[in-house]
Design a protein around this motif. Structure first.
Motif, PDB file in Angstrom:
ATOM      1  N   SER A 157       0.813  -1.219   0.000  1.00 54.42           N
ATOM      2  CA  SER A 157       0.000   0.000   0.000  1.00 54.42           C
ATOM      3  C   SER A 157       0.848   1.271   0.000  1.00 54.42           C
ATOM      4  O   SER A 157       0.344   2.356  -0.308  1.00 54.42           O
ATOM      5  CB  SER A 157      -0.942   0.010   1.211  1.00 54.42           C
ATOM      6  OG  SER A 157      -0.199  -0.022   2.425  1.00 54.42           O
ATOM      7  N   ASN A 158       2.145   1.154   0.331  1.00 53.41           N
ATOM      8  CA  ASN A 158       3.028   2.322   0.346  1.00 53.41           C
ATOM      9  C   ASN A 158       3.769   2.523  -0.976  1.00 53.41           C
ATOM     10  O   ASN A 158       4.539   3.482  -1.123  1.00 53.41           O
ATOM     11  CB  ASN A 158       4.048   2.198   1.477  1.00 53.41           C
ATOM     12  CG  ASN A 158       3.391   2.296   2.848  1.00 53.41           C
ATOM     13  OD1 ASN A 158       2.510   3.123   3.050  1.00 53.41           O
ATOM     14  ND2 ASN A 158       3.808   1.444   3.776  1.00 53.41           N
ATOM     15  N   ALA A 159       3.550   1.619  -1.939  1.00 51.03           N
ATOM     16  CA  ALA A 159       4.205   1.767  -3.243  1.00 51.03           C
ATOM     17  C   ALA A 159       3.602   2.952  -3.995  1.00 51.03           C
ATOM     18  O   ALA A 159       2.435   3.311  -3.800  1.00 51.03           O
ATOM     19  CB  ALA A 159       4.044   0.482  -4.052  1.00 51.03           C
ATOM     20  N   ASP A 160       4.385   3.539  -4.868  1.00 49.53           N
ATOM     21  CA  ASP A 160       3.963   4.712  -5.641  1.00 49.53           C
ATOM     22  C   ASP A 160       2.905   4.303  -6.661  1.00 49.53           C
ATOM     23  O   ASP A 160       3.214   3.673  -7.665  1.00 49.53           O
ATOM     24  CB  ASP A 160       5.183   5.327  -6.332  1.00 49.53           C
ATOM     25  CG  ASP A 160       4.833   6.572  -7.149  1.00 49.53           C
ATOM     26  OD1 ASP A 160       3.655   6.991  -7.126  1.00 49.53           O
ATOM     27  OD2 ASP A 160       5.739   7.110  -7.819  1.00 49.53           O
ATOM     28  N   ALA A 161       1.657   4.685  -6.404  1.00 51.95           N
ATOM     29  CA  ALA A 161       0.559   4.309  -7.296  1.00 51.95           C
ATOM     30  C   ALA A 161       0.402   5.275  -8.459  1.00 51.95           C
ATOM     31  O   ALA A 161      -0.438   5.054  -9.339  1.00 51.95           O
ATOM     32  CB  ALA A 161      -0.751   4.225  -6.507  1.00 51.95           C
ATOM     33  N   SER A 162       1.206   6.333  -8.482  1.00 50.30           N
ATOM     34  CA  SER A 162       1.070   7.321  -9.554  1.00 50.30           C
ATOM     35  C   SER A 162       1.851   6.928 -10.809  1.00 50.30           C
ATOM     36  O   SER A 162       1.602   7.476 -11.887  1.00 50.30           O
ATOM     37  CB  SER A 162       1.551   8.694  -9.072  1.00 50.30           C
ATOM     38  OG  SER A 162       2.963   8.689  -8.856  1.00 50.30           O
ATOM     39  N   GLN A 163       2.796   5.972 -10.666  1.00 46.89           N
ATOM     40  CA  GLN A 163       3.561   5.568 -11.843  1.00 46.89           C
ATOM     41  C   GLN A 163       2.823   4.468 -12.593  1.00 46.89           C
ATOM     42  O   GLN A 163       2.171   3.611 -12.002  1.00 46.89           O
ATOM     43  CB  GLN A 163       4.968   5.113 -11.445  1.00 46.89           C
ATOM     44  CG  GLN A 163       5.018   3.874 -10.567  1.00 46.89           C
ATOM     45  CD  GLN A 163       6.438   3.497 -10.168  1.00 46.89           C
ATOM     46  OE1 GLN A 163       7.393   3.805 -10.868  1.00 46.89           O
ATOM     47  NE2 GLN A 163       6.566   2.832  -9.029  1.00 46.89           N
ATOM     48  N   ALA A 164       2.929   4.506 -13.902  1.00 47.93           N
ATOM     49  CA  ALA A 164       2.303   3.483 -14.740  1.00 47.93           C
ATOM     50  C   ALA A 164       3.124   2.207 -14.664  1.00 47.93           C
ATOM     51  O   ALA A 164       4.349   2.233 -14.830  1.00 47.93           O
ATOM     52  CB  ALA A 164       2.218   3.974 -16.180  1.00 47.93           C
ATOM     53  N   ILE A 165       2.462   1.085 -14.373  1.00 48.23           N
ATOM     54  CA  ILE A 165       3.185  -0.179 -14.247  1.00 48.23           C
ATOM     55  C   ILE A 165       2.506  -1.283 -15.051  1.00 48.23           C
ATOM     56  O   ILE A 165       1.341  -1.183 -15.434  1.00 48.23           O
ATOM     57  CB  ILE A 165       3.312  -0.641 -12.775  1.00 48.23           C
ATOM     58  CG1 ILE A 165       1.954  -1.124 -12.241  1.00 48.23           C
ATOM     59  CG2 ILE A 165       3.886   0.444 -11.892  1.00 48.23           C
ATOM     60  CD1 ILE A 165       2.071  -2.040 -11.050  1.00 48.23           C
ATOM     61  N   VAL A 166       3.261  -2.339 -15.285  1.00 47.15           N
ATOM     62  CA  VAL A 166       2.708  -3.629 -15.693  1.00 47.15           C
ATOM     63  C   VAL A 166       2.990  -4.593 -14.548  1.00 47.15           C
ATOM     64  O   VAL A 166       3.999  -4.466 -13.848  1.00 47.15           O
ATOM     65  CB  VAL A 166       3.310  -4.158 -17.009  1.00 47.15           C
ATOM     66  CG1 VAL A 166       2.906  -3.281 -18.188  1.00 47.15           C
ATOM     67  CG2 VAL A 166       4.832  -4.263 -16.919  1.00 47.15           C
ATOM     68  N   SER A 167       2.094  -5.519 -14.332  1.00 49.41           N
ATOM     69  CA  SER A 167       2.236  -6.496 -13.253  1.00 49.41           C
ATOM     70  C   SER A 167       2.458  -7.873 -13.852  1.00 49.41           C
ATOM     71  O   SER A 167       1.762  -8.276 -14.784  1.00 49.41           O
ATOM     72  CB  SER A 167       0.975  -6.496 -12.388  1.00 49.41           C
ATOM     73  OG  SER A 167       0.953  -7.606 -11.518  1.00 49.41           O
ATOM     74  N   VAL A 168       3.445  -8.586 -13.309  1.00 48.24           N
ATOM     75  CA  VAL A 168       3.661  -9.987 -13.687  1.00 48.24           C
ATOM     76  C   VAL A 168       3.517 -10.807 -12.412  1.00 48.24           C
ATOM     77  O   VAL A 168       4.368 -10.764 -11.529  1.00 48.24           O
ATOM     78  CB  VAL A 168       5.047 -10.203 -14.327  1.00 48.24           C
ATOM     79  CG1 VAL A 168       5.179 -11.648 -14.797  1.00 48.24           C
ATOM     80  CG2 VAL A 168       5.244  -9.245 -15.505  1.00 48.24           C
TER      81      VAL A 168
END
Length: 359
Positions: free
Chosen positions: A229-240
């Motif tokens: 929950s503390n990760a930067d949610a504003s950056q665009a990511i892909v999840s594997v």
């Protein structure tokens, strides 16, 4: 040569239920050979084969004759102990897809100096990448344990990076890898570091494995599951997602929402947490099936170039993890069954590489 085949059968609907079975060694028909299984690698990848065995046909490679029970596939080395196939001699060794068993009958076709394809009737129509066997001559080769442990996983890692890069990482700035301590995740982190250096690599792991993951140096950022929950949610990511944990996947989708540009499901290292995930925010997760992607890339560049591309990165991976992963040798039915159950329960430390010998 034994007149009995010893196989570890697993209840398909109850994976912790595993039993050794003895079945008669069949008489070889013309064109068949008998392989004695020398050693195989046991990894979380094999647990994925079992967890999704019905949906992806993994139980079909080594049928038991009982629809409720299956044999988990593994990758390893075997020796020809009987042959009714011209050009394949007793004493030759091969590398490929094997059962958790002492012996295996195959029917080689498309035989070349480099290898062959098992053309047994029950393996027709199954993914060719699993039916190919590499001929190794009579002697042991270099890095065999590492090849058995890492190469099948690493090929998947390579293919994921290739797919993502061709899609320009779906416009993402970073890739999030669950089960960051798993060998497939480590492989993907290395290939991305080498071939897509502009993509940030974020590893997600348990508190107990965090130090190990950080020590590999393959990730730009390492977080524990309870710190997501503390990760930067504003950056665009892909999840594997290598974990197959539905609650975790839901949390990832909720945290990034529309900034999650692509969601890929690959493995099931946490098989006990594979339950219905309900409605997810963001993109629909896509299951990554390596054999289909591999066949497509082989058609594009040719089998030899494909192998060379993978091998170049694989050599870099083996060198990179040499100081972080230790090979352990196990033998005997009790030890092999215990190792399977330990791997199934996700209790094998990430720095352990298990090589199992049925004999």
């Amino acid at each position: 040569m034994s007149d009995q085949i010893s196989s570890l059968w697993v209840k398909k609907s109850d994976l912790p239920r595993a039993e050794w079975h003895e079945t008669p060694t069949p008489e070889l028909a013309d064109g068949q050979i008998l392989l004695e299984i020398e050693k195989y690698a046991l990894t979380a990848n094999n647990i994925t084969y079992a967890a999704v065995g019905d949906g992806f046909g993994y139980w079909n490679f080594f049928p038991t004759g009982d629809a409720d029970w299956g044999i988990v596939p593994v990758w390893g080395f075997a020796k020809v102990v009987a042959s009714k196939q011209d050009g394949i001699a007793v004493g030759e060794r091969v590398y490929g897809y094997l059962p958790m068993a002492s012996l295996l009958v195959v029917a080689p076709g498309n035989v070349t100096d480099a290898g062959f394809v098992d053309q047994s009737e029950h393996r027709q129509g199954l993914a060719i990448i699993y039916n190919q066997y590499h001929r190794l001559g009579m002697d042991a080769g270099q890095m065999e344990d590492e090849r058995a442990l890492y190469q099948p996983l690493f090929t998947t890692s390579f293919l994921i990076e290739d797919m993502m890069r061709k899609a320009e990482w779906f416009g993402a700035e970073a890739v999030l890898l669950t089960s960051a301590s798993s060998k497939t995740a480590l492989g993907l982190a290395l290939v991305a570091k080498n071939l897509s250096p502009d993509i940030k690599r974020i590893g997600l792991t348990s508190a107990g494995n965090k130090a190990f993951v950080e020590e590999t140096g393959l990730y730009d950022e390492v977080r524990t599951y309870d710190d997501l929950s503390n990760a930067d949610a504003s950056q665009a990511i892909v999840s594997v997602d290598f974990a197959g944990n539905s609650a975790l996947l839901s949390a990832i989708h909720s945290h990034w929402d529309t900034n999650l540009k692509f969601s890929s499901m690959v493995g099931a290292t946490h098989f006990e947490a594979r339950t219905g995930r309900g409605e997810l925010k963001g993109p629909e997760p896509i299951m990554f099936f390596a054999p289909t992607v591999a066949e497509s890339l082989m058609k594009e560049v040719g089998p030899a170039t494909f192998r060379a591309m993978v091998d170049e990165q694989f050599a870099a991976f083996v060198a990179d993890v040499a100081g972080h992963l230790a090979v352990e040798h196990l033998s005997g039915q009790d030890a092999l069954q215990s190792a399977y159950l330990e791997m199934l329960a996700n209790k094998v430390a990430p720095n352990r590489g298990l090589i199992c010998a049925p004999g």
